[in-house]
Design an enzyme around this catalytic site. Structure first.
Site, PDB file in Angstrom:
ATOM      1  N   LYS A 138       3.015   4.011 -29.223  1.00 17.64           N
ATOM      2  CA  LYS A 138       4.229   3.225 -28.151  1.00 17.64           C
ATOM      3  C   LYS A 138       3.028   3.897 -27.020  1.00 17.64           C
ATOM      4  O   LYS A 138       2.880   4.123 -26.595  1.00 17.64           O
ATOM      5  CB  LYS A 138       4.813   4.372 -27.535  1.00 17.64           C
ATOM      6  N   GLU A 192      17.974  10.125 -17.362  1.00 20.13           N
ATOM      7  CA  GLU A 192      17.282  11.563 -17.152  1.00 20.13           C
ATOM      8  C   GLU A 192      16.979  12.312 -16.987  1.00 20.13           C
ATOM      9  O   GLU A 192      16.961  12.575 -16.272  1.00 20.13           O
ATOM     10  CB  GLU A 192      16.187   9.925 -18.711  1.00 20.13           C
ATOM     11  N   GLU A 236      10.942   3.372 -31.329  1.00 19.91           N
ATOM     12  CA  GLU A 236      10.884   3.946 -29.517  1.00 19.91           C
ATOM     13  C   GLU A 236      11.212   5.412 -29.545  1.00 19.91           C
ATOM     14  O   GLU A 236      10.741   5.865 -28.976  1.00 19.91           O
ATOM     15  CB  GLU A 236      11.377   2.245 -28.625  1.00 19.91           C
ATOM     16  N   GLU A 372      13.991  -6.798 -20.114  1.00 22.42           N
ATOM     17  CA  GLU A 372      14.562  -5.444 -20.229  1.00 22.42           C
ATOM     18  C   GLU A 372      14.608  -4.761 -19.096  1.00 22.42           C
ATOM     19  O   GLU A 372      14.995  -4.226 -18.081  1.00 22.42           O
ATOM     20  CB  GLU A 372      13.978  -4.815 -21.261  1.00 22.42           C
TER      21      GLU A 372
END
Length: 393
Positions: A138, A192, A236, A372
């Site tokens: 990733k 986050e 992901e 996105e």
């Protein structure tokens, strides 16, 4: 051993705040776990890489000193680059003024890279990810918008507009600049939490896998359920959770991670999130050591970390600086809160750079990743008064 990995001698445990280095704006963090506003600068933590953060913080608080037992500031995305933490002169009650609607943005907006070039970079990353036995699993690729405003930008007002979303941690952090430069600030509202430590209790709440929300409630509900059912987004997200748990294992006697991610909503985005709670094996382990173990997570970098960092350097034309780093505080007891520095802009005078990134895995599609990142620009662009359709004219 490279320079970034060296620990400075004890006599270099603090640096005075010169006129050039003294933050001219407060450090502001308006967050669910703790809100604080720190003003002035009594001393600066000598800058260094994340690997030496815990040692430098320990040396700072071990030395005889006066003032608040507190350091605030930011870490850059690159774990080998220099951080920016300082001991404030004083704390005051944190507040975000009632937000004033932004005037229509008057200036220029340049995409760097363009949407087409970003899609091409995603395609290059996919060539590595889709190999029969890929070394890269990733990578998070970011793009930015460079705004030049004809009118002054009020960073405090920008923070207040972003702070209307109660689901995020709003921050305003002074950044290091050259002696002749105007002050620079990192302004953002992140959903986050990288890591929090209170005594032996540790908390992390990583997010990965995203979709833009709709103002139509029925459409918005369908978007949320589609994200929750998306195999690509779960893949992901899994990379992020597994990496955080693995990084915490050497430090913790118990780790409890939710078995499946749940939906986390901000005003403009849906995210997949997993709440991770842990107990330190050694209660003396400071939050700075945990930050160093976790940063940067696969949520903003990729996995494996070193290969993802190298790929980002190769494919992103604009250095991230403090975007996708961390903002927060730590005290002399080792407690602290650190948030991932996303949904942010670097503001310097009338220049603004806004950043957004997307996690790329083997079944990603370049056009969807462009969309996105475009969605993730929305909160900042709305707060700046930018008409989003102008970006595509």
């Amino acid at each position: 051993m490279n320079e970034a990995a060296q620990v400075r001698p004890a006599h270099e445990d603090a640096m005075p705040c010169t006129t050039e280095s003294t933050p001219s704006m407060p450090f502001l963090l308006h967050a669910p776990l703790r809100s604080l506003e720190a003003r002035g600068c009594r001393a600066r933590l000598p800058s260094g890489g994340t690997a030496t953060l815990a040692a430098r913080v320990s040396a700072f608080f071990a030395a005889p000193r006066t003032g608040l037992p507190l350091l605030v500031g930011a870490l850059p995305f690159d774990p080998d680059a220099g951080d920016a933490l300082h001991q404030p002169e004083r704390l005051q009650d944190t507040f975000l003024a009632a937000p004033v609607a932004p005037p229509r943005f008057d200036g220029t907006v340049v995409a760097d890279p363009s949407a087409a070039d970003y899609a091409a970079a995603v395609a290059q990353a996919l060539a590595q990810l889709q190999q029969p036995a890929p070394a890269l699993h990733k990578v998070v690729l970011a793009r930015s918008l460079h705004l030049h405003s004809h009118q002054p930008i009020d960073a405090r007002e920008l923070a207040a507009r972003l702070g209307r979303d109660a689901s995020v941690a709003t921050y305003l952090v002074p950044l290091p600049v050259g002696a002749q430069e105007v002050p620079a600030l990192l302004v953002g509202a992140t959903p986050e939490l990288l890591v929090s430590r209170r005594g032996s209790r540790v908390l992390s709440h990583p997010l990965a896998g995203s979709a833009r929300r709709s103002t139509d409630p029925a459409v918005d509900a369908r978007i949320a359920q589609a994200l929750l059912a998306s195999a690509k987004d779960h893949d992901e997200h899994r990379h992020v959770v597994e990496a955080i748990v693995a990084a915490l294992i050497p430090w913790c006697s118990h780790i409890d991670a939710e078995p499946r991610p749940s939906l986390h909503a901000t005003a403009s985005m849906w995210h997949l999130g997993t709440r991770i709670q842990a107990t330190l094996a050694d209660p003396a382990t400071p939050v700075a050591a945990l930050v160093a173990a976790l940063h940067p997570t696969p949520a903003v970098c990729g996995t494996p970390r070193r290969l993802a960092l190298d790929t980002i350097t190769q494919l992103e034309p604009v250095p991230r600086g403090f975007y996708a780093g961390a903002v927060g505080w730590t005290d002399a007891d080792g407690d602290g809160d650190w948030y991932v520095a996303i949904r942010c802009a670097r503001v310097q005078g009338r220049q603004v750079r806004v950043y957004a990134g997307a996690g790329i895995v083997a079944d990603s599609q370049p056009a969807l990743e462009v969309a996105e990142t475009g969605a993730k620009f929305a909160a900042l662009l709305n707060a700046l008064g930018v008409d989003e359709p102008l970006l595509f004219e």
